[in-house]
Write an enzyme that holds these catalytic residues in place. Sequence first.
Site, short mmCIF file in Angstrom:
data_model
loop_
_atom_site.label_atom_id
_atom_site.label_comp_id
_atom_site.label_asym_id
_atom_site.label_seq_id
_atom_site.Cartn_x
_atom_site.Cartn_y
_atom_site.Cartn_z
N ALA A 139 0.85 -1.19 0.00
CA ALA A 139 0.00 0.00 0.00
C ALA A 139 0.88 1.23 0.00
O ALA A 139 1.64 1.46 0.94
CB ALA A 139 -0.90 -0.01 1.23
N LEU A 165 -4.75 3.95 -3.16
CA LEU A 165 -6.20 4.11 -3.12
C LEU A 165 -6.59 5.54 -3.43
O LEU A 165 -5.99 6.49 -2.93
CB LEU A 165 -6.74 3.75 -1.73
CG LEU A 165 -6.39 2.38 -1.19
CD1 LEU A 165 -7.10 2.14 0.13
CD2 LEU A 165 -6.72 1.27 -2.17
N CYS A 232 -12.28 3.33 8.43
CA CYS A 232 -11.60 3.19 7.14
C CYS A 232 -10.68 1.97 7.14
O CYS A 232 -10.73 1.13 6.24
CB CYS A 232 -10.81 4.45 6.84
SG CYS A 232 -10.03 4.47 5.20
N CYS A 328 -7.78 12.75 5.75
CA CYS A 328 -7.54 12.90 4.31
C CYS A 328 -8.63 13.70 3.62
O CYS A 328 -8.36 14.46 2.70
CB CYS A 328 -7.40 11.53 3.66
SG CYS A 328 -8.82 10.43 3.85
#
Length: 502
Positions: A139, A165, A232, A328
């Site tokens: 990731a 992502l 999340c 974010c």
Amino acid sequence: MDRELFEHHLTSAHGRGRAPQGAAIGVAGTRLCGDVVRIALALDDSGRRVGAVGWEAEACGATIASLSAVAELVEGMDLLEVARLGARDVDAQLGGLSAGKFHAAELVADALARALGTAVRERGALAPPADGSPRTLVAMSGGVDSAVVALLAGREQGDAVAVTLELWADEANDGERSCCSAQAVRYARALAHRMGMAHLTLDLRDEFRAGVVTPFLEDHRAGLTPNPCIRCNGHVRLDAMLEFADRLGAATLATGHYARVEHGADGPLLRAAVDAWKDQTYMLAALTPDSLARMRFPLGELTKPQVRELAAEAQLPVASKPDSQDLCFLAGTNRSDFLARHAGIEQQPGEIVDSGGRVLGRHSGHHGYTVGQRRGLGVAAEEPLYVLRTEPARNRVVAGTRAELATTAVPLRGARLHRDGARVDRVKLRYRAKPLPARLVGDPAPGPHRRLEVALEQPVDGAAPGQMACLMEGDVVIGWATIGRPGAVAPQPAAAQSSSSG
């Protein structure tokens, strides 16, 4: 630029108007900036190679030519080879665009990456490496932590694939400061390619809105203090990446979180990182043991200075990049404006009262306050006042002294225990807080529980309803729960609790 090659693609426009059956769609650009492109990409029956590519565009000639060149290039190509293509490769297919036209290559690379990521998520079927070595999905956010994880995975595993992502898009945000914006994805892709890795984009914007942002808005409306990062990590982001890893034939998922995994006879559990200040087990506590079994946290044994040193030694451009500080989806904006824009939660003045109902002052909206908050009350008193609770239905904030705030009993809801509750000897009530000596009332059994109560050895200055309680034995995470409102729930007998649903 190769003028002849450019004219060929501009006039032949390979793939224009084609709509391959079962194709995944990748869109980039906006009418506001002038160019919009839409790539339709289908994998072949094996799920390992690109079958056919089509596209449509409202764009300049450079973008049209770039789309044609890419469509011609990637048809029949192995999907991991396509995942190694970026804007520079698109540019090279045309012999080099002028500096003023390079944005066309970036736009097409963005659309291609989105289409490929969606195609892999829906139909990808890569086998593990033929030589029997493990493949790891890494990731990557574009920051120093994930870059070092990619570096270590490449050294130790050899076969590592990067994924970034895309979680949120909002014109009011600062995409450069967000770890999940289109700009962040583009930066992470360039960094992965620089490191010689295939890179894929996973678009989770719909899932992120439904599973993280919408509950965040609803909790604020209800007067709670949510922690969206836990939702999340525990229910959206990491599970989706593990499923994506399956499509890529990757046995494990490596992330840049500061945490460790302790493997035992009863399965894996989270364990705090060596760097106590950077430890992120609180944010990961909702991960299931099945997910943990496939997770790798290479930074768990390192400190932040050591991570930056590794990045500097490898001459990674992110070695000195500052850490992201905002949620974010709040990057570049503030919480109040975000709540108003996305949920219609406007500032509404109301009363600040003491525990007896006496009016002490005024506030601009109950959703801007959390239990234990001292700053921002704006009320003069003989001793400091803190938020004791909020009353959303009456739009009131109740304030009181530190003595009134202190509590040794914290109600929990929606708990899940991975081991016997009797093993819990401490609890962490906030991300940056230290674990507090504590025990669970009733010694509940492993499994889900609607309601529990944690008893603290020493009073704590309030526990904010909506935040998570990380239940621990030493530095190992035994389970987790959501902090409830004081007096709203009562502990059940252990037998009844163990049969409750979470």
